[in-house]
Design a protein around this motif. Structure first.
Motif: not given
Length: 298
Positions: A262-263, A272-275, A288-293
């Motif tokens: 999973k990634v 700011a973080p960029i998904v 998952y990417s949103i959660a990481l951001a």
């Protein structure tokens, strides 16, 4: 820590807003639904209003405090508006929808309203790999082609900031090469040794760096022990710093396709973080990417 635990952790953060450029895509809207259900964030969706509304209806979502739609007539305008929303504080995270990377990054790098902050933007991927009790971060597999030492310093700092955001207080960074000894004819080993020394002298902080390390020595205690490598990082690495985009790309896709890992991934180094997931990524990977951001926002 795994990615599902990260979802739970991120949902406990104060609510963040994601500005999503070119949102008229089925997988994107499915990711929005999952993220809203997980209470990860609220969303401003930029793009073709009719198409976005139809997709929202398909997933039984309606415009609300958590989901707003702003009509834009083109991908460029959607990207510009999403970047501007993050730049002026209306949103906390930028997310790429069904738009090419070059289009949205052009807006990110715009000097008038863009999000560029540091010297280097870099991709940070967090992998949930079967058999490992921790997330494995890989950087940089998608932005910098063949970074020099100065760029690698910034790439490490970006990755460390993301890892610390999810709760790893002092992440262990393995500077990867094909071998674990310094070889003057192999630039990756020279850079790895320099990064290690810079870390020792507090030029790079909030982490522990060692290298050069081959991949097996970085992630396997048994392999490191067998080769007689004594290191706080060897076999225990949280972050794998790759020497080039080819290595990063192959490692990323090997984990996904050979290991079914999973990634989630973000672009770090901006204001700011960029998904910036692939348009082919699943809705779950986007979540998952949103959660990481969300976890890496202040």
């Amino acid at each position: 820590m795994n990615l599902d635990q990260l979802l739970t952790q991120a949902s406990d953060h104060p609510n963040k807003t994601v500005a999503l450029a070119a949102a008229a895509d089925k997988e994107v809207i499915e990711a929005v639904k999952l993220a809203v259900e997980q209470k990860l964030a609220s969303f401003i969706l930029y793009g073709d209003q009719d198409k976005i509304t139809n997709l929202l209806n398909e997933f039984s979502l309606s415009q609300s405090a958590d989901v707003k739609v702003v009509h834009e007539s083109s991908d460029r305008e959607a990207s510009k508006s999403a970047v501007t929303a993050v730049s002026n504080g209306e949103a906390d995270v930028l997310m790429k929808g069904m738009v090419s990377t070059s289009v949205i990054l052009k807006e990110v790098l715009n000097k008038e309203y863009g999000l560029r902050k540091g010297k280097v933007l870099s991709h940070v991927a967090a992998f949930d790999v079967a058999g490992y009790d921790r997330l494995i971060f890989v950087t940089d597999s998608g932005m910098n082609i063949e970074p020099d030492l100065t760029q690698k310093v910034e790439i490490v700092k970006n990755a460390v900031s993301i890892a610390r955001g999810v709760g790893i207080e002092s992440p262990k960074v393995a500077a990867l090469a094909a071998v674990e000894v310094v070889n003057p004819s192999m630039q990756a080993t020279l850079d790895a040794a320099a990064l290690t020394q810079m870390n020792t002298r507090d030029q790079i902080t909030y982490c522990v760096i060692d290298g050069p390390l081959a991949l097996d020595n970085a992630i396997s205690i048994e392999a490191a022990t067998h080769k007689g490598i004594k290191s706080e990082v060897a076999g225990r690495a949280d972050i794998l710093l790759v020497p080039s985009i080819e290595v990063g790309n192959a490692l990323y896709k090997s984990l996904v396709y050979f290991s079914n890992a999973k990634v989630g991934g973000v672009i770090a180094g901006a204001k700011a973080p960029i998904v910036l997931t692939s348009r082919a990524d699943s809705a779950k990977s986007k979540v998952y990417s949103i959660a990481l951001a969300v976890s890496s926002t202040n």
